[in-house]
Structures are given as structure tokens and as C-alpha cells.
Design a protein around this motif. Structure first.
Motif, PDB file in Angstrom:
ATOM      1  N   GLN A  35     -14.041   3.696   7.208  1.00  0.00           N
ATOM      2  CA  GLN A  35     -13.176   4.868   7.089  1.00  0.00           C
ATOM      3  C   GLN A  35     -12.167   4.620   5.973  1.00  0.00           C
ATOM      4  OE1 GLN A  35     -11.699   6.975  10.584  1.00  0.00           O
ATOM      5  NE2 GLN A  35      -9.667   6.891   9.675  1.00  0.00           N
ATOM      6  N   THR A  39      -5.590   8.792   8.482  1.00  0.00           N
ATOM      7  CA  THR A  39      -6.144   9.263   9.749  1.00  0.00           C
ATOM      8  C   THR A  39      -6.855  10.587   9.521  1.00  0.00           C
ATOM      9  OG1 THR A  39      -4.060  10.335  10.315  1.00  0.00           O
ATOM     10  CG2 THR A  39      -4.402   8.095  11.164  1.00  0.00           C
ATOM     11  N   ASN A  42     -11.899  14.063  12.541  1.00  0.00           N
ATOM     12  CA  ASN A  42     -13.311  13.955  12.902  1.00  0.00           C
ATOM     13  C   ASN A  42     -13.822  12.594  12.450  1.00  0.00           C
ATOM     14  OD1 ASN A  42     -12.939  16.548  13.765  1.00  0.00           O
ATOM     15  ND2 ASN A  42     -14.257  17.489  12.235  1.00  0.00           N
ATOM     16  N   GLU A  43     -14.561  11.942  13.328  1.00  0.00           N
ATOM     17  CA  GLU A  43     -14.993  10.573  13.070  1.00  0.00           C
ATOM     18  C   GLU A  43     -16.507  10.495  12.927  1.00  0.00           C
ATOM     19  OE1 GLU A  43     -14.598   6.104  14.989  1.00  0.00           O
ATOM     20  OE2 GLU A  43     -14.219   7.843  16.254  1.00  0.00           O
ATOM     21  N   THR A  45     -19.462   8.042  13.112  1.00  0.00           N
ATOM     22  CA  THR A  45     -19.686   6.731  13.715  1.00  0.00           C
ATOM     23  C   THR A  45     -21.027   6.116  13.325  1.00  0.00           C
ATOM     24  OG1 THR A  45     -20.576   7.801  15.684  1.00  0.00           O
ATOM     25  CG2 THR A  45     -18.225   7.233  15.714  1.00  0.00           C
ATOM     26  N   GLY A  66     -21.389  11.549  14.782  1.00  0.00           N
ATOM     27  CA  GLY A  66     -20.019  11.233  15.141  1.00  0.00           C
ATOM     28  C   GLY A  66     -19.443  12.223  16.128  1.00  0.00           C
ATOM     29  N   THR A 154     -12.714  14.249   7.449  1.00  0.00           N
ATOM     30  CA  THR A 154     -13.146  12.859   7.546  1.00  0.00           C
ATOM     31  C   THR A 154     -13.321  12.283   6.152  1.00  0.00           C
ATOM     32  OG1 THR A 154     -14.677  11.368   8.694  1.00  0.00           O
ATOM     33  CG2 THR A 154     -15.650  13.259   7.591  1.00  0.00           C
ATOM     34  N   LEU A 156     -15.197   8.621   4.373  1.00  0.00           N
ATOM     35  CA  LEU A 156     -15.846   7.306   4.443  1.00  0.00           C
ATOM     36  C   LEU A 156     -16.032   6.770   3.040  1.00  0.00           C
ATOM     37  CD1 LEU A 156     -18.773   7.758   7.002  1.00  0.00           C
ATOM     38  CD2 LEU A 156     -16.618   6.557   7.373  1.00  0.00           C
TER      39      LEU A 156
END
Length: 165
Positions: A35, A39, A42-43, A45, A66, A154, A156
């Protein structure tokens, strides 16, 4: 007596495996991505792509999964910034709903909850591409809801390898 020894072996194995962090045994579900700083509501994963490395001039199948805590709205965008040797090589902006959500039979808005999307993307090639080498690019993936200002859902970052035959 035999059942006792089986139980004893089972309990010993459980104790042994519990003494190691779970990350020791589990596969990297983000394929090396992390990440971005900050903050995000939505994540993601899980990230994977096949083939790995991707092959220039062929398709690559990308999977993301995610948890949404904020609704993904119609018109959401995915921005992929690609860096090579620390310098911006190019930026791809795409309609997240069309390229990711709709090809999986869903529609935006995407309500909070678990999601998993698979999409096939062409890996463009160019006559000036290098030959017989693999290059590792730095990628930054950001998903935004539309609006003024845009809401970053999000982010990444990680490596994306491309093979040039």
C-alpha cells in the motif's frame, strides 16, 4: 494407545506451527505490491498477473481482490503510473467500471463489501522495444471516485516485470 500417539503428534505439530508467524507459511497475496503511504478507505488484499513476467505483444490476465468500505461510483478511474529507472515512462488512465467491474458481470456503483475482479489486458509492443530481455518497472496503481476533488479510494505500488522476446 495408538489414538493417543496420533493425538500427541497432532498436538505437537500444531504447537510447532503456531510458534512461527503465519506469514512464514503463506504466499504473498499482493505479489510484492504494498500500500502507498497514507490511508485509503478501500483495501486491495490480492494482486496477481499471469504470465509473470508479462510478455510484450501478448495478453496478461490480472486479478485484484479486496474490501470496499466506500462505494465505487460510476466514472471511477484507475490510474497506472509506470516508472523506469526512477523516471515516469507513461501513465495509463482507464475507466475502472468498464475495464474491471463490467467485464466481471457487475455494474457501478459497487457497494461496500468484498470484491474480486479479473481482467485481460493487452501488453502493447513497439518496434523499438528491447529484445531478449526482461525489464522490471515500478508501478503505482490508484483508484479514484469522480468528483471535485477526486476521492482516492486505494493506492498500491510495486514491480511489474515485462519480458521482451
Amino acid at each position: 494407545m495408538r489414538q493417543f500417539f496420533v493425538l500427541l503428534i497432532f498436538l505437537t505439530l500444531i504447537t510447532f506451527t503456531k510458534s512461527f508467524p503465519s506469514s512464514t507459511f503463506r504466499r504473498d497475496s499482493l505479489s510484492g505490491y504494498t500500500q502507498c503511504e497514507g490511508t485509503f478507505p478501500n483495501e486491495i488484499t490480492t494482486v496477481s498477473y499471469e504470465p509473470n513476467p508479462a510478455i510484450a505483444g501478448e495478453n496478461v490476465t490480472v486479478t485484484i481482490a479486496g474490501m470496499n468500505t466506500v462505494t465505487v461510483q460510476e466514472g471511477a478511474t484507475l490510474n497506472a503510473t509506470v516508472l523506469y529507472q526512477g523516471k515516469q515512462a507513461f501513465v495509463h488512465n482507464m475507466d475502472f467500471c468498464k475495464v474491471w467491474v463490467e467485464v466481471n458481470g457487475d455494474k457501478c456503483p459497487v457497494s461496500p463489501g468484498y470484491f474480486e475482479y479479473i481482467t485481460i489486458m493487452p501488453m502493447e509492443s513497439h518496434p523499438d522495444d528491447p529484445k531478449n530481455t526482461t525489464i522490471s518497472y515500478d508501478y503505482i496503481f490508484q483508484i479514484y471516485n469522480p468528483g471535485d476533488p477526486k476521492t482516492e479510494l486505494t493506492c498500491l505500488k510495486g514491480k511489474f516485470d515485462v519480458s521482451y522476446p
